[in-house]
Design an enzyme around this catalytic site. Structure first.
Site, PDB file in Angstrom:
ATOM      1  N   TYR A 150       0.843  -1.204   0.000  1.00 39.54           N
ATOM      2  CA  TYR A 150       0.000   0.000   0.000  1.00 39.54           C
ATOM      3  C   TYR A 150       0.877   1.253   0.000  1.00 39.54           C
ATOM      4  CZ  TYR A 150      -3.758   3.175   1.529  1.00 39.54           C
ATOM      5  OH  TYR A 150      -4.668   4.204   1.632  1.00 39.54           O
ATOM      6  N   LYS A 154       1.395   3.624  -3.238  1.00 35.10           N
ATOM      7  CA  LYS A 154       0.931   5.016  -3.233  1.00 35.10           C
ATOM      8  C   LYS A 154       2.089   5.982  -3.477  1.00 35.10           C
ATOM      9  CE  LYS A 154      -3.550   4.823  -2.154  1.00 35.10           C
ATOM     10  NZ  LYS A 154      -4.613   5.488  -2.902  1.00 35.10           N
ATOM     11  N   ASN A 179      -6.377   9.476   8.237  1.00 39.09           N
ATOM     12  CA  ASN A 179      -7.514   8.619   8.645  1.00 39.09           C
ATOM     13  C   ASN A 179      -8.862   9.341   8.601  1.00 39.09           C
ATOM     14  OD1 ASN A 179      -4.945   7.739   9.973  1.00 39.09           O
ATOM     15  ND2 ASN A 179      -6.207   5.976  10.500  1.00 39.09           N
TER      16      ASN A 179
HETATM   17  P1  NAD Z   1     -12.665   1.812   0.077  1.00 40.34           P
HETATM   18  O1  NAD Z   1     -11.986   0.490   0.176  1.00 40.34           O
HETATM   19  O2  NAD Z   1     -14.026   1.956   0.647  1.00 40.34           O
HETATM   20  O3  NAD Z   1     -12.717   2.314  -1.426  1.00 40.34           O
HETATM   21  C1  NAD Z   1     -11.839   1.894  -2.436  1.00 40.34           C
HETATM   22  C2  NAD Z   1     -12.651   1.598  -3.685  1.00 40.34           C
HETATM   23  O4  NAD Z   1     -11.759   1.238  -4.751  1.00 40.34           O
HETATM   24  C3  NAD Z   1     -13.607   0.421  -3.495  1.00 40.34           C
HETATM   25  O5  NAD Z   1     -14.878   0.753  -3.991  1.00 40.34           O
HETATM   26  C4  NAD Z   1     -12.957  -0.690  -4.301  1.00 40.34           C
HETATM   27  O6  NAD Z   1     -13.888  -1.649  -4.762  1.00 40.34           O
HETATM   28  C5  NAD Z   1     -12.288   0.090  -5.405  1.00 40.34           C
HETATM   29  N1  NAD Z   1     -11.171  -0.621  -6.043  1.00 40.34           N
HETATM   30  C6  NAD Z   1     -10.157  -1.283  -5.433  1.00 40.34           C
HETATM   31  N2  NAD Z   1      -9.331  -1.795  -6.355  1.00 40.34           N
HETATM   32  C7  NAD Z   1      -9.829  -1.430  -7.574  1.00 40.34           C
HETATM   33  C8  NAD Z   1      -9.424  -1.672  -8.909  1.00 40.34           C
HETATM   34  N3  NAD Z   1      -8.321  -2.376  -9.191  1.00 40.34           N
HETATM   35  N4  NAD Z   1     -10.177  -1.168  -9.918  1.00 40.34           N
HETATM   36  C9  NAD Z   1     -11.308  -0.458  -9.654  1.00 40.34           C
HETATM   37  N5  NAD Z   1     -11.750  -0.205  -8.399  1.00 40.34           N
HETATM   38  C10 NAD Z   1     -11.008  -0.695  -7.381  1.00 40.34           C
HETATM   39  O7  NAD Z   1     -11.673   2.868   0.770  1.00 40.34           O
HETATM   40  P2  NAD Z   1     -11.813   4.442   0.983  1.00 40.34           P
HETATM   41  O8  NAD Z   1     -11.565   4.701   2.406  1.00 40.34           O
HETATM   42  O9  NAD Z   1     -13.028   4.961   0.347  1.00 40.34           O
HETATM   43  O10 NAD Z   1     -10.527   4.966   0.189  1.00 40.34           O
HETATM   44  C11 NAD Z   1     -10.617   5.601  -1.074  1.00 40.34           C
HETATM   45  C12 NAD Z   1      -9.239   6.106  -1.469  1.00 40.34           C
HETATM   46  O11 NAD Z   1      -8.774   7.047  -0.502  1.00 40.34           O
HETATM   47  C13 NAD Z   1      -8.188   5.015  -1.574  1.00 40.34           C
HETATM   48  O12 NAD Z   1      -7.353   5.286  -2.680  1.00 40.34           O
HETATM   49  C14 NAD Z   1      -7.419   5.154  -0.295  1.00 40.34           C
HETATM   50  O13 NAD Z   1      -6.085   4.719  -0.443  1.00 40.34           O
HETATM   51  C15 NAD Z   1      -7.495   6.652  -0.047  1.00 40.34           C
HETATM   52  N6  NAD Z   1      -7.318   6.955   1.391  1.00 40.34           N
HETATM   53  C16 NAD Z   1      -8.334   6.740   2.287  1.00 40.34           C
HETATM   54  C17 NAD Z   1      -8.134   7.012   3.626  1.00 40.34           C
HETATM   55  C18 NAD Z   1      -9.213   6.845   4.658  1.00 40.34           C
HETATM   56  O14 NAD Z   1      -8.924   7.040   5.838  1.00 40.34           O
HETATM   57  N7  NAD Z   1     -10.428   6.516   4.332  1.00 40.34           N
HETATM   58  C19 NAD Z   1      -6.873   7.471   4.070  1.00 40.34           C
HETATM   59  C20 NAD Z   1      -5.863   7.634   3.135  1.00 40.34           C
HETATM   60  C21 NAD Z   1      -6.103   7.388   1.797  1.00 40.34           C
HETATM   61  N1  UDP Z   2      -6.468  -0.648  15.715  1.00 40.21           N
HETATM   62  C1  UDP Z   2      -6.872  -1.183  16.930  1.00 40.21           C
HETATM   63  N2  UDP Z   2      -7.934  -2.037  16.925  1.00 40.21           N
HETATM   64  C2  UDP Z   2      -8.623  -2.360  15.809  1.00 40.21           C
HETATM   65  C3  UDP Z   2      -8.221  -1.801  14.570  1.00 40.21           C
HETATM   66  C4  UDP Z   2      -7.123  -0.956  14.561  1.00 40.21           C
HETATM   67  O1  UDP Z   2      -6.285  -0.909  17.982  1.00 40.21           O
HETATM   68  O2  UDP Z   2      -9.582  -3.145  15.915  1.00 40.21           O
HETATM   69  C5  UDP Z   2      -5.331   0.293  15.704  1.00 40.21           C
HETATM   70  C6  UDP Z   2      -4.239  -0.026  14.690  1.00 40.21           C
HETATM   71  O3  UDP Z   2      -3.286  -0.900  15.247  1.00 40.21           O
HETATM   72  C7  UDP Z   2      -3.674   1.354  14.419  1.00 40.21           C
HETATM   73  C8  UDP Z   2      -4.864   2.283  14.563  1.00 40.21           C
HETATM   74  O4  UDP Z   2      -5.829   1.571  15.334  1.00 40.21           O
HETATM   75  O5  UDP Z   2      -2.717   1.689  15.370  1.00 40.21           O
HETATM   76  C9  UDP Z   2      -5.481   2.722  13.246  1.00 40.21           C
HETATM   77  O6  UDP Z   2      -5.715   1.558  12.479  1.00 40.21           O
HETATM   78  P1  UDP Z   2      -6.460   1.558  11.081  1.00 40.21           P
HETATM   79  O7  UDP Z   2      -6.378   0.168  10.558  1.00 40.21           O
HETATM   80  O8  UDP Z   2      -7.785   2.184  11.219  1.00 40.21           O
HETATM   81  O9  UDP Z   2      -5.620   2.553  10.158  1.00 40.21           O
HETATM   82  P2  UDP Z   2      -4.076   2.841   9.920  1.00 40.21           P
HETATM   83  O10 UDP Z   2      -3.926   4.250  10.305  1.00 40.21           O
HETATM   84  O11 UDP Z   2      -3.225   1.945  10.774  1.00 40.21           O
HETATM   85  O12 UDP Z   2      -3.883   2.581   8.468  1.00 40.21           O
END
Ligand code: NAD
Ligand code: UDP
Ligand code: UDP
Length: 320
Positions: A150, A154, A179
């Site tokens: 990941y 990225k 997050n």
């Molecule tokens: P999510 O898993 O709900 O959404 C990801 C989506 O991408 C899903 O609908 C999945 O089916 C689709 N997908 C995965 N692989 C694919 C592929 N090969 N082709 C087409 N579609 C595909 O997660 P999210 O939280 O909505 O995250 C969305 C984006 O934001 C991601 O790129 C993630 O890395 C980034 N992001 C999210 C967070 C967060 O905290 N939510 C933090 C940092 C980055």
């Molecule tokens: N974590 C936890 N219990 C859970 C899931 C996650 O204590 O059931 C902790 C995890 O070890 C991390 C933080 O919560 O330190 C955030 O985890 P998450 O998977 O949400 O996102 P991350 O920021 O690690 O990608």
């Protein structure tokens, strides 16, 4: 600032996921045509079924690791599983999604001259030795650990974005998301906010990994989507990377206690081993977002948790 004209054609990859579904909804509300592309790996039709039937919304099942030929004005590239449990399930596919997905979407942007946005992540900072993390920090990532598919995927996607910008003059917009939580997180996706809420609502033990002293900063989804829209609308010289996240920093044990209090649950707190390479601390420096996007999050953790708890109370948690 460029405004949004009617009928702008916008591609959202990963549009059926948690963040993507909120973004599609917002773009439709602003009058754009939205093409949602998703392979439904972690996203679901349920997240966007209320949008189906809108004549400006189109859904395409497609995997971004394969080429895609469509005509669009803007691309939001969100396709990629985001929770550690999901991105480690098939790590090779995770790297392919980030890297080949970026190449294909950048190729598409190059051909159509579309503006292209990348959902990057605070994970590019790895287990950070600088705190809080500014965009200028290069990070501390283990390139061969279980999170690398990941993190490095990225990071490579960011490299591709900046090389297409320098080499082919593409208009790029890169944000690093910290997050983010809210309604439509997958109840079984393993992230900490959804895990704790679901466990509390089901009366299951709350699983704290490690001693619970590791920190995270939690941003509510509506705030994040506002930042995404502002980033896309910013002048062309604002390429990013720009951190988007809420600077409130909480220990995981504090989050557990807040969830227990707000759900009124009697669940017990239990300790499980800390996963390998789990970052000890994380908090965004959001100075650039404030300065260039005039953006700051508005929803605090307590209010955001209440809204998210209300969502999980409304869905069938047996199905996770
Ligand atoms: P999510 O898993 O709900 O959404 C990801 C989506 O991408 C899903 O609908 C999945 O089916 C689709 N997908 C995965 N692989 C694919 C592929 N090969 N082709 C087409 N579609 C595909 O997660 P999210 O939280 O909505 O995250 C969305 C984006 O934001 C991601 O790129 C993630 O890395 C980034 N992001 C999210 C967070 C967060 O905290 N939510 C933090 C940092 C980055
Ligand atoms: N974590 C936890 N219990 C859970 C899931 C996650 O204590 O059931 C902790 C995890 O070890 C991390 C933080 O919560 O330190 C955030 O985890 P998450 O998977 O949400 O996102 P991350 O920021 O690690 O990608
Ligand atoms: N591509 C795509 N849609 C397009 C244009 C390109 O999916 O509309 C893909 C194509 O598969 C190619 C990749 O994007 O491999 C990169 O395109 P680029 O033009 O940068 O490179 P090239 O085609 O020269 O390898």
């Amino acid at each position: 600032m460029q405004g949004y004209s009617l009928n702008k054609r916008i591609l959202v990859t990963g549009g059926a996921g948690f963040l993507g579904s909120h973004l599609c909804e917002r773009l439709l509300a602003e009058g754009s045509e939205v093409l949602c592309v998703d392979n439904f790996f972690t996203g679901t039709r349920r997240n966007i079924e209320h949008l189906i039937g809108n004549p400006r919304f189109e859904l395409l099942r497609h995997d971004v690791t394969f080429p895609l030929y469509v005509e669009v004005d803007e691309i939001y590239n969100l396709a990629c599983p985001a929770s550690p449990v999901h991105y480690q399930f098939d790590p090779v596919q995770t790297t392919k999604t980030s890297v080949m997905g970026a190449i294909n979407m950048l190729g598409l942007a190059k051909r159509t001259k579309a503006k292209i946005f990348q959902a990057s992540t605070s994970e590019v900072y790895g287990d950070p030795s600088v705190h809080p993390q500014p965009e200028s920090y290069w990070g501390n990532v283990n390139p061969i650990g279980p999170r690398a598919c990941y993190d490095e995927g990225k990071r490579c996607a960011e490299t591709l974005f900046f090389d297409y910008h320098r080499q082919h003059d593409l208009r790029i917009k890169v944000i690093r998301i910290f997050n983010t939580y809210g309604p439509r997180m997958h109840p079984g996706d393993g992230r900490v906010v959804s895990n704790f809420i679901v466990q509390a609502l089901k009366g299951e033990d709350i699983t704290i990994y490690g001693d619970g002293n590791q920190t995270r900063s939690f941003c509510y989804v509506d705030d994040l989507v506002e930042g995404m829209i502002r980033m896309m609308a910013s002048p062309d010289d604002v390429t990013g990377p720009v951190n988007l996240g809420n600077a409130g920093e909480f220990r995981i044990s504090e989050l557990a206690e807040a969830v227990l209090r707000l759900t009124g649950s009697n669940s017990k707190l239990i300790r499980l081993p800390l996963p390998q390479d789990d970052p000890k601390q994380r908090k965004p420096d959001t100075t650039i977002a404030e300065r260039h996007l005039d953006w700051a999050p508005e929803v605090g953790l307590e209010e955001g948790l209440k809204r998210t708890i209300a969502y999980f109370q409304s869905v069938d948690l047996g199905a996770r």
